[in-house]
Design an enzyme around this catalytic site. Structure first.
Site, PDB file in Angstrom:
ATOM      1  N   HIS A  84       1.684 -13.954  -6.401  1.00  0.00           N
ATOM      2  CA  HIS A  84       0.663 -14.156  -5.211  1.00  0.00           C
ATOM      3  C   HIS A  84      -0.409 -13.600  -6.001  1.00  0.00           C
ATOM      4  CE1 HIS A  84       1.799 -10.468  -4.266  1.00  0.00           C
ATOM      5  NE2 HIS A  84       0.932 -10.212  -3.328  1.00  0.00           N
ATOM      6  N   GLU A 118      -7.708  -9.969  -2.236  1.00  0.00           N
ATOM      7  CA  GLU A 118      -8.308  -9.576  -3.264  1.00  0.00           C
ATOM      8  C   GLU A 118      -7.806 -10.439  -4.327  1.00  0.00           C
ATOM      9  OE1 GLU A 118      -5.623  -8.080  -3.352  1.00  0.00           O
ATOM     10  OE2 GLU A 118      -6.306  -6.843  -4.314  1.00  0.00           O
ATOM     11  N   GLN A 119      -6.967 -11.520  -4.202  1.00  0.00           N
ATOM     12  CA  GLN A 119      -5.974 -11.853  -5.599  1.00  0.00           C
ATOM     13  C   GLN A 119      -6.490 -12.930  -6.599  1.00  0.00           C
ATOM     14  OE1 GLN A 119      -3.335 -12.891  -2.353  1.00  0.00           O
ATOM     15  NE2 GLN A 119      -2.427 -11.183  -2.286  1.00  0.00           N
ATOM     16  N   HIS A 121       0.621  -1.594   0.024  1.00  0.00           N
ATOM     17  CA  HIS A 121       0.023   0.068  -0.056  1.00  0.00           C
ATOM     18  C   HIS A 121       0.961   1.427   0.149  1.00  0.00           C
ATOM     19  CE1 HIS A 121      -4.079  -1.863   1.473  1.00  0.00           C
ATOM     20  NE2 HIS A 121      -3.229  -2.632   1.460  1.00  0.00           N
ATOM     21  N   ALA A 140      13.268 -10.859  -1.503  1.00  0.00           N
ATOM     22  CA  ALA A 140      14.264 -10.300  -3.292  1.00  0.00           C
ATOM     23  C   ALA A 140      14.077  -8.478  -3.733  1.00  0.00           C
ATOM     24  CB  ALA A 140      14.137 -11.061  -4.317  1.00  0.00           C
ATOM     25  N   ASP A 144      -5.571   5.651   2.685  1.00  0.00           N
ATOM     26  CA  ASP A 144      -5.740   4.353   2.206  1.00  0.00           C
ATOM     27  C   ASP A 144      -7.347   4.167   2.584  1.00  0.00           C
ATOM     28  OD1 ASP A 144      -3.683   1.848   2.099  1.00  0.00           O
ATOM     29  OD2 ASP A 144      -5.939   1.946   2.819  1.00  0.00           O
ATOM     30  N   TRP A 148      -1.766  -6.554  -6.319  1.00  0.00           N
ATOM     31  CA  TRP A 148      -1.592  -5.321  -7.967  1.00  0.00           C
ATOM     32  C   TRP A 148      -0.433  -4.643  -8.098  1.00  0.00           C
ATOM     33  CZ3 TRP A 148      -5.399  -6.070 -10.789  1.00  0.00           C
ATOM     34  CH2 TRP A 148      -5.590  -4.543 -11.787  1.00  0.00           C
ATOM     35  N   ASN A 149       0.682  -4.309  -6.981  1.00  0.00           N
ATOM     36  CA  ASN A 149       1.393  -4.198  -7.606  1.00  0.00           C
ATOM     37  C   ASN A 149       2.670  -5.014  -8.597  1.00  0.00           C
ATOM     38  OD1 ASN A 149       2.201  -1.467  -5.860  1.00  0.00           O
ATOM     39  ND2 ASN A 149       1.085  -3.471  -4.198  1.00  0.00           N
ATOM     40  N   SER A 150       2.083  -6.199  -7.996  1.00  0.00           N
ATOM     41  CA  SER A 150       3.222  -7.371  -8.559  1.00  0.00           C
ATOM     42  C   SER A 150       2.698  -7.257  -9.925  1.00  0.00           C
ATOM     43  CB  SER A 150       3.462  -8.123  -7.240  1.00  0.00           C
ATOM     44  OG  SER A 150       3.821  -8.657  -6.412  1.00  0.00           O
TER      45      SER A 150
HETATM   46  O1  LIG Z   1      10.505 -10.841  -1.832  1.00  0.00           O
HETATM   47  C1  LIG Z   1      10.067  -9.651  -2.144  1.00  0.00           C
HETATM   48  C2  LIG Z   1       7.826  -9.211  -1.661  1.00  0.00           C
HETATM   49  C3  LIG Z   1       6.860  -8.117  -2.530  1.00  0.00           C
HETATM   50  N1  LIG Z   1       8.473  -7.110  -2.680  1.00  0.00           N
HETATM   51  C4  LIG Z   1       7.375  -6.288  -3.830  1.00  0.00           C
HETATM   52  O2  LIG Z   1       6.652  -5.730  -2.223  1.00  0.00           O
HETATM   53  C5  LIG Z   1       5.128  -5.144  -3.212  1.00  0.00           C
HETATM   54  C6  LIG Z   1       4.454  -5.922  -2.713  1.00  0.00           C
HETATM   55  O3  LIG Z   1       3.142  -5.388  -3.502  1.00  0.00           O
HETATM   56  P1  LIG Z   1       1.999  -6.598  -4.087  1.00  0.00           P
HETATM   57  O4  LIG Z   1       2.226  -7.555  -5.174  1.00  0.00           O
HETATM   58  O5  LIG Z   1       0.579  -5.783  -4.145  1.00  0.00           O
HETATM   59  O6  LIG Z   1       1.259  -7.769  -2.578  1.00  0.00           O
HETATM   60  P2  LIG Z   1       1.195  -7.293  -0.847  1.00  0.00           P
HETATM   61  O7  LIG Z   1       2.329  -6.987  -0.426  1.00  0.00           O
HETATM   62  O8  LIG Z   1       0.120  -8.650  -1.060  1.00  0.00           O
HETATM   63  O9  LIG Z   1      -0.127  -6.632  -1.241  1.00  0.00           O
HETATM   64  C7  LIG Z   1      -0.948  -6.230  -0.765  1.00  0.00           C
HETATM   65  O10 LIG Z   1      -1.851  -5.138  -1.214  1.00  0.00           O
HETATM   66  C8  LIG Z   1      -2.045  -5.552  -2.303  1.00  0.00           C
HETATM   67  C9  LIG Z   1      -2.332  -3.357  -2.954  1.00  0.00           C
HETATM   68  O11 LIG Z   1      -3.574  -3.529  -2.660  1.00  0.00           O
HETATM   69  C10 LIG Z   1      -3.269  -6.444  -2.801  1.00  0.00           C
HETATM   70  O12 LIG Z   1      -3.189  -6.215  -4.254  1.00  0.00           O
HETATM   71  C11 LIG Z   1      -2.237  -7.705  -2.349  1.00  0.00           C
HETATM   72  O13 LIG Z   1      -3.310  -8.844  -2.663  1.00  0.00           O
HETATM   73  C12 LIG Z   1      -1.791  -7.074  -1.075  1.00  0.00           C
HETATM   74  O14 LIG Z   1      -1.284  -8.251  -0.324  1.00  0.00           O
HETATM   75  C13 LIG Z   1       5.280  -4.668  -4.050  1.00  0.00           C
HETATM   76  O15 LIG Z   1       5.717  -3.795  -4.883  1.00  0.00           O
HETATM   77  C14 LIG Z   1       6.800  -5.822  -4.581  1.00  0.00           C
HETATM   78  O16 LIG Z   1       7.980  -5.471  -5.456  1.00  0.00           O
HETATM   79  C15 LIG Z   1       9.913  -7.189  -2.952  1.00  0.00           C
HETATM   80  O17 LIG Z   1      10.180  -5.632  -3.333  1.00  0.00           O
HETATM   81  N2  LIG Z   1      10.065  -8.190  -2.545  1.00  0.00           N
END
Ligand SMILES: O=c1ccn([C@@H]2O[C@H](COP(=O)(O)OP(=O)(O)O[C@H]3O[C@H](CO)[C@@H](O)[C@H](O)[C@H]3O)[C@@H](O)[C@H]2O)c(=O)[nH]1
Length: 481
Positions: free
Chosen positions: A359, A383-384, A18, A342, A123, A362-364
């Site tokens: 997983h 919400e994945q 977030h 990572a 948020d 949304w950011n991924s």
């Molecule tokens: O080893 C890791 C793991 C994660 N990340 C970063 O962490 C962020 C992760 O964000 P996201 O992919 O959105 O996953 P979550 O951390 O699980 O995010 C939460 O928030 C998101 C936005 O609301 C939702 O879409 C997800 O389902 C919710 O779990 C990204 O920028 C990744 O690049 C890393 O850099 N390294």
């Protein structure tokens, strides 16, 4: 008002998924308008915290203001959604105090900090803090870090409420192209008598009290955004994405990973990473390991261990031997690297990456689209599943792994956050990885195209660029009233 400086106060929740995109929003706003500054309120909780990279401290026009330590409200036995929401509600007086006293101290000499408060950007878990904006007589905006499809679902939640938890097997949600099977909904929406559902409904209702919703998506990806606004009675929606983690991370262990990637052929590596809260139990780890090994592809696997305490995030393993199949690391030494946390975005940029198993946070999704890397969405929590539905089934921009019939009742997955609890067997992992890494697939072609669209949309002339400009225009207009 144009002769004055305007300040927005941001209240992100301290979860990386977030937080970082909200910092990117702040950067884009201050870069776009020289009379705009942003103060970002930060705080830690026992269940979540975000380490700010040192480079964040020197972002021009943006300052971070740490709230004093706040003891959490009682959170025993509550769901993740309730935990976040209750904490935000509890923060209200502290947020108000921080805002009303924020211009003291040595920043007064800087004209940007003697500006007028233009509004609060909250948020979506923080809608209780709309009360503070009301008390201060300024507008509140919501920042929505997920996609427009899920936003559409939430905006419609009050209307869909009566259908949920009943016999309906699918729902018509205006932000989705086709009716959505209820099995694709996050579990929180299927347990109506639970606190998590109560809070999601609370937030959905309060969205309507805001002056606008800023969403991390773009019309080139989710074209139904305009419809979304016209079909429900809601404030303007500003799609300004993709907002990305562009702060240079300074985490340890990266060099080893990046050097390893440098030695791999272009497009040859499948990268597995499951977000800030994704971790599997030993049984599932073994299935993934065997599936990867038998797929024959090179791999980089961010493997983390589930928390022992509810609500805490996973941690890095001190030793992989106990969790991976015997001999796996030796057998795959030439082909693979297993690591802990990572630098995901940096990795996705690397030319050796040919596919991403994620997983579906949304950011991924935004990061992999930006980099033009096809994604295999393996939903775990939040919400994945809906994100998978949108990205894989609605848009054809990814592949998925099919679950086995064997129900593990969530025990072996051992994630406090599992959503479904099915063990995915090695054969399915192998097949899905092969489909993902197919060099000529239609999915790969579409993802490359979408990568171009992502970049165009945030440039001058693009739709997200225009939407950000519209937000700033509306913000200054609201200050004149
Ligand atoms: O080893 C890791 C793991 C994660 N990340 C970063 O962490 C962020 C992760 O964000 P996201 O992919 O959105 O996953 P979550 O951390 O699980 O995010 C939460 O928030 C998101 C936005 O609301 C939702 O879409 C997800 O389902 C919710 O779990 C990204 O920028 C990744 O690049 C890393 O850099 N390294």
């Amino acid at each position: 008002m144009d002769s004055k400086f305007a300040e927005l106060v941001f209240l992100p929740v301290p979860e990386i998924g977030h937080f970082l995109s909200m910092v990117d929003l702040a950067k884009r706003l201050v870069n776009r308008h020289h009379r705009l500054s942003v103060t970002i309120l930060t705080y830690s909780t026992f269940f979540a915290t975000v380490q700010l990279p040192s480079s964040a401290a020197s972002l021009p026009g943006i300052r971070f203001l740490n709230l004093p330590h706040v003891d959490p409200p009682p959170l025993q036995g509550v769901s993740g959604e309730a935990c976040q929401s209750l904490f935000q509600q509890h923060l209200k007086p502290h947020v108000k105090h921080a805002i009303t006293t924020r211009h003291g101290g040595d920043t007064e000499s800087d004209p940007k900090y003697s500006s007028r408060l233009a509004g609060l950007v909250l948020d979506f878990f923080s809608t209780a803090v709309i009360d503070v904006a009301d008390e201060l007589g300024v507008p509140a905006y919501v920042y929505f870090p997920s996609g427009a499809a899920f936003l559409g679902f939430l905006l419609n939640l009050p209307a869909l409420d009566s259908q949920l938890g009943g016999l309906a097997t699918e729902l018509t949600i205006p932000s989705f192209f086709e009716p959505v099977p209820t099995s694709e909904l996050p579990s929180v929406f299927l347990e109506k008598d639970q606190d998590g559902y109560h809070w999601m409904l609370y937030h959905a209702r309060r969205f309507r009290e805001t002056k606008g919703i800023i969403v991390n998506s773009f019309t080139g990806l989710e074209p139904g955004l305009a419809d979304l606004v016209s079909k429900v009675d809601c404030p303007p929606v500003y799609p300004v994405g993709p907002l990305l983690d562009q702060i240079e991370a300074d985490r340890s262990g990266e060099d080893r990973i990046m050097k390893w990637l440098d030695d791999q052929p272009v497009g040859s590596v499948v990268f597995l990473c499951f977000g800030s809260r994704g971790a599997f139990g030993v049984g599932q780890v073994h299935e993934i390991a065997h599936g990867l090994e038998h797929s024959g592809y090179r791999f980089l696997w961010s493997l983390r261990q589930p928390p022992r305490v509810k609500h805490l995030p996973p941690s890095d393993h001190t030793n992989f031997d106990g969790v991976l199949p015997e001999g796996f690391l030796d057998r795959t030494a030439e082909k693979g690297l297993v690591c802990g946390w990572a630098p995901q975005f940096k990795i996705l940029y690397h030319p050796s990456i040919g596919g991403f198993v994620s997983h579906g946070g949304w950011n991924s999704i935004m990061e992999s689209l930006w980099c033009g890397v096809p994604i295999l969405v393996w939903p775990i929590y939040a919400e994945q599943k809906l994100n998978r539905y949108r990205i894989v089934r609605d848009l054809g921009l990814g592949v998925e792994v099919t679950e086995n019939d064997e129900d593990m009742n969530g025990r072996d997955l051992l994630m406090a956050y599992t959503d479904g609890g099915h063990l995915v067997k090695r054969e399915k992992v192998k097949v899905a990885v092969k489909a993902l890494m197919d060099g000529e697939s239609e999915v790969r072609r579409k993802v490359k195209q979408m990568s171009e669209t992502c970049r165009e949309t945030v440039r001058d002339g693009g739709s997200s660029f225009a939407s950000l400009g519209q937000f700033i225009t509306d913000l200054f207009a609201s200050m004149k009233k």
